[in-house]
Design a protein around this motif. Structure first.
Motif, mmCIF file in Angstrom:
data_model
loop_
_atom_site.group_PDB
_atom_site.id
_atom_site.type_symbol
_atom_site.label_atom_id
_atom_site.label_comp_id
_atom_site.label_asym_id
_atom_site.label_seq_id
_atom_site.Cartn_x
_atom_site.Cartn_y
_atom_site.Cartn_z
ATOM 1 N N PRO A 142 3.788 -3.479 -2.131
ATOM 2 C CA PRO A 142 4.803 -3.876 -1.147
ATOM 3 C C PRO A 142 4.318 -3.838 0.304
ATOM 4 O O PRO A 142 4.640 -4.738 1.085
ATOM 5 C CB PRO A 142 5.934 -2.874 -1.378
ATOM 6 C CG PRO A 142 5.770 -2.448 -2.799
ATOM 7 C CD PRO A 142 4.300 -2.509 -3.091
ATOM 8 N N SER A 143 3.543 -2.833 0.671
ATOM 9 C CA SER A 143 3.102 -2.754 2.065
ATOM 10 C C SER A 143 2.293 -4.001 2.454
ATOM 11 O O SER A 143 2.429 -4.525 3.562
ATOM 12 C CB SER A 143 2.274 -1.488 2.292
ATOM 13 O OG SER A 143 2.241 -1.163 3.656
ATOM 14 N N ASP A 144 1.467 -4.482 1.545
ATOM 15 C CA ASP A 144 0.663 -5.678 1.816
ATOM 16 C C ASP A 144 1.569 -6.898 1.967
ATOM 17 O O ASP A 144 1.378 -7.736 2.848
ATOM 18 C CB ASP A 144 -0.356 -5.924 0.690
ATOM 19 C CG ASP A 144 -1.299 -4.747 0.507
ATOM 20 O OD1 ASP A 144 -0.813 -3.600 0.441
ATOM 21 O OD2 ASP A 144 -2.512 -4.966 0.433
ATOM 22 N N GLN A 200 -6.297 -4.493 -8.712
ATOM 23 C CA GLN A 200 -4.836 -4.604 -8.647
ATOM 24 C C GLN A 200 -4.212 -3.249 -8.987
ATOM 25 O O GLN A 200 -4.553 -2.646 -10.015
ATOM 26 C CB GLN A 200 -4.383 -5.695 -9.625
ATOM 27 C CG GLN A 200 -3.208 -6.499 -9.152
ATOM 28 C CD GLN A 200 -1.882 -5.776 -9.294
ATOM 29 O OE1 GLN A 200 -1.766 -4.821 -10.039
ATOM 30 N NE2 GLN A 200 -0.877 -6.251 -8.566
ATOM 31 N N TYR A 201 -3.283 -2.787 -8.161
ATOM 32 C CA TYR A 201 -2.800 -1.408 -8.315
ATOM 33 C C TYR A 201 -1.975 -1.192 -9.575
ATOM 34 O O TYR A 201 -1.954 -0.092 -10.129
ATOM 35 C CB TYR A 201 -1.973 -0.994 -7.082
ATOM 36 C CG TYR A 201 -0.544 -1.482 -7.100
ATOM 37 C CD1 TYR A 201 -0.229 -2.783 -6.711
ATOM 38 C CD2 TYR A 201 0.489 -0.664 -7.550
ATOM 39 C CE1 TYR A 201 1.074 -3.244 -6.752
ATOM 40 C CE2 TYR A 201 1.792 -1.119 -7.601
ATOM 41 C CZ TYR A 201 2.078 -2.413 -7.203
ATOM 42 O OH TYR A 201 3.375 -2.862 -7.264
ATOM 43 N N TYR A 202 -1.286 -2.223 -10.036
ATOM 44 C CA TYR A 202 -0.343 -2.058 -11.154
ATOM 45 C C TYR A 202 -1.055 -2.214 -12.507
ATOM 46 O O TYR A 202 -0.837 -1.442 -13.425
ATOM 47 C CB TYR A 202 0.757 -3.109 -10.998
ATOM 48 C CG TYR A 202 1.912 -3.012 -11.960
ATOM 49 C CD1 TYR A 202 2.931 -2.071 -11.777
ATOM 50 C CD2 TYR A 202 2.009 -3.881 -13.045
ATOM 51 C CE1 TYR A 202 4.001 -2.002 -12.644
ATOM 52 C CE2 TYR A 202 3.089 -3.811 -13.917
ATOM 53 C CZ TYR A 202 4.079 -2.870 -13.716
ATOM 54 O OH TYR A 202 5.140 -2.803 -14.586
ATOM 55 N N PHE A 225 -10.058 -8.560 1.592
ATOM 56 C CA PHE A 225 -9.615 -7.804 0.407
ATOM 57 C C PHE A 225 -9.021 -6.466 0.801
ATOM 58 O O PHE A 225 -9.507 -5.787 1.706
ATOM 59 C CB PHE A 225 -10.785 -7.570 -0.553
ATOM 60 C CG PHE A 225 -11.225 -8.826 -1.251
ATOM 61 C CD1 PHE A 225 -10.498 -9.328 -2.333
ATOM 62 C CD2 PHE A 225 -12.338 -9.526 -0.819
ATOM 63 C CE1 PHE A 225 -10.877 -10.501 -2.965
ATOM 64 C CE2 PHE A 225 -12.731 -10.698 -1.447
ATOM 65 C CZ PHE A 225 -12.005 -11.188 -2.517
ATOM 66 N N ASP A 226 -7.962 -6.107 0.074
ATOM 67 C CA ASP A 226 -7.424 -4.758 0.149
ATOM 68 C C ASP A 226 -8.119 -3.953 -0.947
ATOM 69 O O ASP A 226 -7.938 -4.238 -2.136
ATOM 70 C CB ASP A 226 -5.906 -4.783 -0.064
ATOM 71 C CG ASP A 226 -5.309 -3.393 0.064
ATOM 72 O OD1 ASP A 226 -5.985 -2.415 -0.328
ATOM 73 O OD2 ASP A 226 -4.167 -3.274 0.532
ATOM 74 N N LEU A 227 -8.905 -2.979 -0.522
ATOM 75 C CA LEU A 227 -9.722 -2.224 -1.489
ATOM 76 C C LEU A 227 -9.163 -0.827 -1.748
ATOM 77 O O LEU A 227 -9.912 0.087 -2.116
ATOM 78 C CB LEU A 227 -11.166 -2.137 -0.971
ATOM 79 C CG LEU A 227 -11.832 -3.495 -0.706
ATOM 80 C CD1 LEU A 227 -13.262 -3.293 -0.192
ATOM 81 C CD2 LEU A 227 -11.845 -4.360 -1.967
HETATM 82 C C1 LIG Z 1 -2.092 2.753 -1.661
HETATM 83 C C2 LIG Z 1 -1.944 1.374 -1.151
HETATM 84 C C3 LIG Z 1 -1.391 1.119 0.119
HETATM 85 C C4 LIG Z 1 -0.883 2.230 0.994
HETATM 86 O O1 LIG Z 1 -0.842 1.869 2.333
HETATM 87 P P1 LIG Z 1 -0.947 2.955 3.501
HETATM 88 O O2 LIG Z 1 -0.968 2.130 4.707
HETATM 89 O O3 LIG Z 1 -2.181 3.780 3.257
HETATM 90 O O4 LIG Z 1 0.274 3.825 3.399
HETATM 91 C C5 LIG Z 1 -1.335 -0.209 0.550
HETATM 92 N N1 LIG Z 1 -1.774 -1.218 -0.232
HETATM 93 C C6 LIG Z 1 -2.283 -1.003 -1.468
HETATM 94 C C7 LIG Z 1 -2.775 -2.155 -2.291
HETATM 95 C C8 LIG Z 1 -2.371 0.288 -1.965
HETATM 96 O O5 LIG Z 1 -2.843 0.502 -3.186
#
Ligand SMILES: *Cc1c(COP(=O)(O)O)cnc(C)c1O
Length: 433
Positions: A142-144, A200-202, A225-227
């Motif tokens: 969600p943050s992304d 991928q986190y999930y 990329f988000d690593l």
């Molecule tokens: C853990 C994670 C975050 C967490 O974001 P913070 O800015 O560190 O709170 C964001 N994106 C992904 C893909 C994550 O796995």
């Protein structure tokens, strides 16, 4: 169960075999370098390093050193001692570069992950009337998603139009590389930025970062990329792959404590580009003239130019402890070697012991997964959440991700083959009504 288990035949489903693998493990002593949480007087089966890595024993030592420097030296700690605070982030550069496959000038510890995503988009999302779209996944963290959506709105575009969300095919759970590449090719001249996860986190799926980067560039897109789930989990070569930028947090596989300072990579080909828009702060200014305070921003010709503030030293000390611990283990290649055996063993046990009662979402092919396996429970009237609560009560720490996945990640630094064996036995006992 449609798992590819052809290469799993060298394992055996027994405690004795798990212990034999631990005995033969060249990294077996690394576990002693960590604090393992306790459950009823015994080590927990901690399979949650994908969410919060455990604390290395070096951490307290390194933090205490900085606390004592501050006690003894006050402001002079910036310039004194073995690890002066002024250049402290530079003590982390080699460790980060080794983990992500970068040159020293390409990596820095700064800010937090989502902050860095925004800073990178300020520089690398430069929409025009024709090329303004961002590719992310439909099921992005969600943050992304929020970060991308807010950047799109900030530039005056409509997220419904400007965000291209990639999802797996109907009936499938993970993304196919060919589908990602086709989508890039189809929308290429409208895409300003491709921003995808390394892992991928999930689902725990590792995306084909070099292929995505190559095809993205062929179509004139920037690729970042988000690593968060990749750094410290899988080996990468960001420099050689020509990735434009990448960001990661340090509290998951990098064991640096909740909310610790994040990492950032910018490819060296962007360092001298003064035309690149950037949100600036004094820590990004030329180190030789920073303290002349003359208000003429002179960016450092490296990723350090994106730094804003002087960083929190206590957090950087925790990262240094973690990087030194990883170095002691022989680096990411050695960790990955063990990880493949460890997660391979876990997959084997799940299939051998539980068969169709469990479904593993995470791809089985080598190179398409890291430590983590994501499981759904298919049984006999018990829902996944109940199963998850039962395993927790029995001393397993994993995590539950809405809507229905149990994530477990044996981490090569501190998890054992025996952990995997005991976890599967506990899971088995938790599946009966
Ligand atoms: C853990 C994670 C975050 C967490 O974001 P913070 O800015 O560190 O709170 C964001 N994106 C992904 C893909 C994550 O796995």
């Amino acid at each position: 169960m449609n798992q590819n288990n052809t290469n799993l035949s060298h394992y055996e489903n027994s405690l004795a075999f798990a212990q034999q693998l631990d005995q033969a493990d060249p990294l077996k002593t690394m576990r002693e370098q960590f604090h393992i949480p306790q459950h009823k007087g015994q080590d927990e089966i901690y399979l949650c390093g994908n969410s919060l890595g455990l604390q290395p024993k070096l951490t307290a030592e390194y933090l205490n050193y900085e606390l004592s420097q501050w006690q003894k030296l006050g402001v002079k700690g910036h310039f004194s001692g073995d690890f002066p605070w002024m250049p402290y982030h530079e003590f982390l550069t080699q460790g980060f570069a080794d983990l992500v496959g970068a040159k020293l000038s390409e990596v820095v510890a700064m800010n937090s992950l989502t902050t860095n995503l925004h800073l990178m988009m300020v520089s690398f999302y430069q929409p025009t009337a024709k090329r303004y779209k961002i590719v992310i996944e439909d099921h992005a963290f969600p943050s992304d998603h929020y970060a991308v959506e807010s950047q799109v709105r900030f530039h005056g575009f409509d997220p419904k139009d400007a965000m291209i969300l990639i999802k797996p095919r109907d009936g499938e759970e993970t993304l196919r590389t060919e589908d990602i590449l086709t989508l890039i090719a189809e929308h290429g001249d409208e895409i300003a930025l491709i921003m995808l996860p390394g892992v991928q986190y999930y689902t725990g799926q590792v995306l084909d970062m070099p292929a995505i980067t190559k095809v993205g560039h062929e179509h004139g897109c920037k690729v970042g990329f988000d690593l968060a789930h990749a750094t410290g989990n899988v080996a990468m070569q960001l420099h050689d792959w020509q990735v434009d930028f990448a960001c990661w947090c340090t509290y998951k596989y990098l064991n640096s404590g909740a909310g610790s300072v994040a990492g950032c990579f910018v490819h060296e080909r962007h360092h001298a580009n003064k035309a690149l828009p950037r949100f600036a702060g004094w820590w990004g200014h030329n180190k030789n003239t920073r303290f002349k305070m003359d208000n003429q921003f002179d960016p450092i010709e490296s990723v350090e130019a994106w730094q804003l503030s002087n960083p929190p030293i206590l957090s950087l000390a925790a990262i240094r402890a973690s990087l030194d611990t990883i170095k002691q283990a022989g680096g990411i290649e050695k960790l990955q070697e063990k990880s493949r055996k460890l997660t391979g063993f876990l997959r084997y046990l799940l299939i051998a012991e539980l068969g169709d009662d469990i479904h593993i979402i995470t791809p089985a092919e080598p190179g398409a997964h890291g430590c983590q396996l994501s499981l759904t429970v298919n049984t006999h009237g018990i829902d996944g959440k109940t199963v998850f609560e039962r395993i927790e009560q029995a001393g397993v720490t994993g995590d539950w991700r809405y809507p229905n996945v149990i994530r477990v990640a044996p981490v090569p630094l501190y998890n054992s083959f025996e952990d995997c064996y005991r976890f599967v036995q506990i899971l088995k006992n938790s599946l009966t009504a």
